[in-house]
Structures are given as C-alpha cells and as structure tokens.
Design an enzyme around this catalytic site. Structure first.
Site, PDB file in Angstrom:
ATOM      1  N   HIS A 465      16.315 101.162 -29.204  1.00  0.00           N
ATOM      2  CA  HIS A 465      17.634 101.656 -29.599  1.00  0.00           C
ATOM      3  C   HIS A 465      17.587 102.651 -30.770  1.00  0.00           C
ATOM      4  O   HIS A 465      18.348 102.513 -31.724  1.00  0.00           O
ATOM      5  CB  HIS A 465      18.539 100.477 -29.968  1.00  0.00           C
ATOM      6  CG  HIS A 465      18.758  99.504 -28.864  1.00  0.00           C
ATOM      7  ND1 HIS A 465      19.095  98.177 -29.085  1.00  0.00           N
ATOM      8  CD2 HIS A 465      18.680  99.648 -27.511  1.00  0.00           C
ATOM      9  CE1 HIS A 465      19.214  97.558 -27.930  1.00  0.00           C
ATOM     10  NE2 HIS A 465      18.975  98.420 -26.961  1.00  0.00           N
ATOM     11  N   PRO A 466      16.736 103.664 -30.746  1.00  0.00           N
ATOM     12  CA  PRO A 466      16.704 104.625 -31.859  1.00  0.00           C
ATOM     13  C   PRO A 466      17.999 105.429 -31.922  1.00  0.00           C
ATOM     14  O   PRO A 466      18.570 105.810 -30.896  1.00  0.00           O
ATOM     15  CB  PRO A 466      15.501 105.515 -31.531  1.00  0.00           C
ATOM     16  CG  PRO A 466      15.359 105.419 -30.048  1.00  0.00           C
ATOM     17  CD  PRO A 466      15.761 104.018 -29.688  1.00  0.00           C
TER      18      PRO A 466
END
Length: 547
Positions: A465-466
């Site tokens: 989930h960057p």
C-alpha cells in the site's frame, strides 16, 4: 495532438481514460509501460499466486536496505500491465473510514472529506448486494461476495468471535470493526480490474488510443506549461503533445520519479543527477507511507489448505465450469479490523488478512506441507520514507527508502508487537483445534515482547500500500493542490495514490479509483473549484533553466 495524455494505465489511469473519452470531441492517449492484460492467471482470481513470478506484469521493485529491519531489502511488487496493481492484487474491496478522509481535509486537502468522497465511491461501485446509503449498484466496478471459500477461513472468523470480537459482513458499512469475509472486485467469479471495468467498455471509442509497451521518459515543459511527453517504444523515442493537460497516474513510485526526471523536484537532488531544474519542489518523493505487515504461520493437521491444490484441476474447474471452485478464490478470503489497546481514537488500528495457505516471503519461499497464514498490519504508521533517483536514466528503478519503524517515539514498532500478539491469540482459539499443527513463524508461542521485536525485524514485509509521495494540500509546500494540479506547472496533474496526504485505514485500491473518479470531474470542470485568482497567487520557486 491529443487533448489529454494519461501516463499509466493502472487503477487510476484506466478510470480517467474511460471518463474523459466519454466526450466524443475529446481525444485521449493512454500510455502504459507494460503489456496487455492477456495472461489467464490475471483473470482467474486464484491465479494471483502464480503471478508472483511473472516478471512481464510486475515492476519487481526492491527497497534500499531498511535500517530497522536488519538491513533487509524488501520486495515491492507493483503492476506493470493494463490495470496496474488492480490486475495483480488480492481484490479486497475496502475504503477505510470517514475520518480518514476528514483527516485529509483537515490537512489541507479541501474538498476531499468523506462527504465529498462517498459519492465517487458509490459512482464507481456495482455492488452485488444492491445500492444503499453507503453503496452503489450502477457503477462499472463490480464488487461481489466470494463464490468459494475455504473452511479454514470460516474457522478464522469463528476464532475472532471466540476471542470477543464481533462478526462483520460489511467492512464498508457503518462500523468497520469485526471479523468477516472480504467483498472482492470480481465480476461473475473473474477479476474485475480497472482494465476490465473501465478500459474494456471504452476501448472501441475512436477518440481513445491505448499504447502498451510505452515507457514515458519525461514530461515536455514549455514556458512553465506541460505540453506533452516523450516516451520510448520499440527502441525509438516518440513525442506526443497535449492540447489541454498531461495527467500522471504512475503510482506512488513512478509518479514522483517521472516528475524528477522532468525537472520537477528537489533542486539539489536533480542537479546531482545532471537534470535541468524546471521547478524546485522539495516534497516530490517525500512523505512515503506504507502498511508494514507481519505474518504468523502455522501447520495444518488437515489437508484442506491451498498449499497442495492441483493447479491443473483448479484451472479446469474454473475455466470449464463457469468460474467456480477454488479458482474463484482471492486466497485472502477473510479478514478483520480491530481496535487495539493502543488506539488513539475510535478507529480500528489493525487490519488482518487470513490466508488458508503458507505464505512466506510473499509466497516466493514455498514450504513443504499444509498450513495457514495470518497477515497483520498497523493501519496508521507514523514513519515516513521517500522516493529518489538512482540516476537520470528512466529505465533505472527509483530508490525506495520506506524507513519502516523509524518514527522517533517507536510507536510503529509497539503496534507491530500488538499485531503479532493478536495473531498469536487468534490461532490459540478453539476454532483452530481441529487444524492446529506446529508453529512455523514464530516458532514458539511464548515469545517475550523483545523476542517479538526481533521476529518483526527479521520477517516483516510490505502489504502493498505505498502512497503519499506527491502530497496533496493547500499549503505552498505540497506537491499538488486540492485539484491535483502540480504546483509551479500549468497543464499537469498527478492522479493516483501518491497524492494521499495520509495513508487510509485499509486497502488502497478502492480509494485510488475514487480519486480518479473525482479527478475526472475536476478536469471536466463539473465541480466548482476556487477562483482562478487564487491559483495565480501560488508562490513556488520556478527556476529558469538552471542545470
């Protein structure tokens, strides 16, 4: 010449291509570095386990050595294919909660609070359960209940209830907390990526052109305005021009990298790599956030897991019997949102993904036997990393410094210990009695907090989930304004997870789609924005051809 150039056909880019090309007089070019989404394992949900080794659809990033994780380089898979990461993810459909978006607005992202975001979630969604106050049923993105689930996934939900938590059949309902099955982005048992949901229906439009295998090298800037892009394809450089705007949807890694390659970023950093500075924007690439994840693994005494499922039989049943059976599973079938004793407010601060198979190192390290895995992550990390350039070559991956567990007060690490403890507690519940074998990771159930810290430093990984590297805000230091326009440049916007001021409490695919849905209205001026005079008074240093 096109009206709009869209860079990246991922979770956001496909949405933009569809919405902008709805106007037949609007010419749209969509550029994607990867190939078409032809691979059958993309469309069979359980095929995601086989996509791990498919280099042709994955950027296969690695971080720089992480100081707080024993100097390990962590693998960051990101989609390099039509649909982007929505073509290789686990399809879990979650949005976070209202206060996540209210926090965005409080931090200067005017117009992105929950009351403004919810209508775009609903516009995107075609939920199999029908419409309601919090759900849509007419959108292009199919959201469905799983057709097939493993008995171990039900045991996990039972274990949660035995541990004192509530059952929750809708993580996007009034209350996020509890244990249940995820709804998934699937249509009739097949993956519904944004390439399927948005790009597929638009592909026949004569005003939309899609080019794959196109690596964008830089945005072309003239007199402070983005006028086009230069991209490489088939061994040659091609230039395309935009009459209206260039829209950057490369994601939290590629978007800041391309801005810097185009001369938009921290001036000193650009000069070190011989890049002419067009706009000194120090926060480009900063504010990187991600959910760090710790996996607890245990052997199963019963052969009900997916570890030794026949791949041939699974594919046969799936493709020849109406998308049925284990092939329609997203593997991470069940999960939970839990509020820990350390939670600072009413929101859940831990998310769980349960997998009825053994997943070590993202499934790249295959273990013998049968087992099950529980992913646990802290939802609102305080640590911040950055994206920077390794060199000025667009073919070279950016440098990723996630800086996990680097927050000064050590709260992130304390929360990861809570994650590991919760996982241990759940696996000890009666619901797993019929399946419980020996522990794998960690190898003992009586580890002290200090020993759990060492376990986390040795085994924690990304849960994909960057975000945050082109921060949206109303302050002059933000990379983009609340209309997602890059400060200091006309005709250029960033539209993807990189604009999130703060990571939301859940999976990031649905929020990214929401961002693109709302951005399409901003671009088409279907939403009232601030007067042009306010835009004109932005003060951000624009360097004049300084190398």
């Amino acid at each position: 010449m096109y009206d709009y150039l869209i860079i990246g056909a991922g979770s956001a880019g496909c949405v933009l291509a569809n919405r902008l090309s709805e106007d037949p007089d609007c010419r749209v070019l969509l550029l994607e570095a990867g190939p078409r989404d032809w691979h059958p394992f993309i469309h069979m949900p359980a095929g995601l386990a086989k996509l791990v080794g498919q280099k042709g659809v994955n950027w296969n990033y690695d971080t720089a050595p992480e100081p707080q994780l024993n100097g390990r380089r962590l693998w960051w898979p990101r989609g390099k294919v039509l649909g982007g990461s929505s073509s290789i993810n686990a399809m879990c459909y979650t949005r976070g909660v209202a206060d996540d978006y209210n926090d965005w607005a409080a931090q200067g992202a005017d117009g992105w609070d929950w009351s403004h975001a919810l209508p775009y979630f609903k516009r995107a969604e075609r939920n199999a359960r029908g419409a309601g106050a919090l759900h849509g049923a007419e959108g292009p993105l199919y959201v469905s209940d799983l057709r097939y689930t493993n008995p171990l996934s039900s045991a996990f939900i039972d274990a949660g209830q035995q541990a004192g938590y509530r059952r929750n059949d809708d993580f996007n309902g009034e209350d996020q907390t509890g244990f249940g099955f995820y709804q998934v982005t699937q249509k009739e048992g097949a993956r519904c990526s944004t390439a399927v949901a948005y790009l597929g229906p638009a592909r026949g439009r004569p005003n939309l052109k899609v080019v794959t295998g196109a690596l964008v090298r830089r945005v072309l800037l003239e007199n402070g305005r983005a006028v086009g892009v230069a991209y490489a394809r088939g061994g040659r450089e091609i230039k395309a021009r935009a009459a209206r705007e260039v829209l950057l949807s490369g994601g939290a890694i590629n978007s800041p990298q391309l801005l810097m390659l185009s001369g938009i970023g921290p001036a000193d950093h650009l000069r070190r790599h011989g890049i002419t500075v067009k706009v000194d924007s120090p926060q480009v690439g900063q504010n990187l956030q991600d959910h760090l994840d710790i996996c607890t693994l245990q052997y199963s005494t019963q052969r009900v897991t997916y570890d030794r499922t026949s791949e041939l039989k699974t594919a046969y049943d799936y493709f020849l019997r109406g998308h049925s059976g284990p092939g329609s599973s997203n593997i991470a079938e069940a999960g939970a949102f839990v509020r820990s004793p350390l939670a600072p407010d009413h929101r859940a601060d831990i998310q769980l993904h349960f997998v009825p198979a053994m997943l070590d190192d993202h499934g790249r390290n295959r273990l013998a036997g049968d087992g099950y895995t529980l992913h646990a992550c802290f939802l609102r990390p305080r640590s911040r990393g950055r994206i920077s350039l390794n060199n000025a070559d667009p073919r070279t991956n950016a440098r990723i410094e996630a800086n996990y567990l680097s927050d000064p007060d050590g709260f992130d690490l304390k929360m990861m210990v809570e994650c590991a403890k919760l996982s241990r507690e759940l696996f000890a519940q009666k619901a797993f009695d019929a399946y419980r074998g020996a522990l794998i990771y960690p190898s003992r159930s009586d580890l002290s907090d200090n020993e759990l810290v060492e376990f986390i430093r040795a085994k924690a990984e990304t849960v994909y989930h960057p975000s945050g590297t082109c921060r949206m805000g109303s302050d002059e230091a933000s990379v983009v304004d609340p209309q997602l326009r890059v400060r200091g440049v006309e005709g250029l916007r960033v539209i993807d997870a990189s604009v999130m001021p703060q990571l939301i409490g859940g999976n990031t695919n649905a929020p990214t789609i929401m961002i693109a849905e709302r951005a399409s209205d901003l671009i088409r001026k279907l939403i009232e924005t601030e007067p042009a005079s306010e835009r004109a008074v932005e003060s951000l240093t624009v360097a004049s051809a300084v190398g």
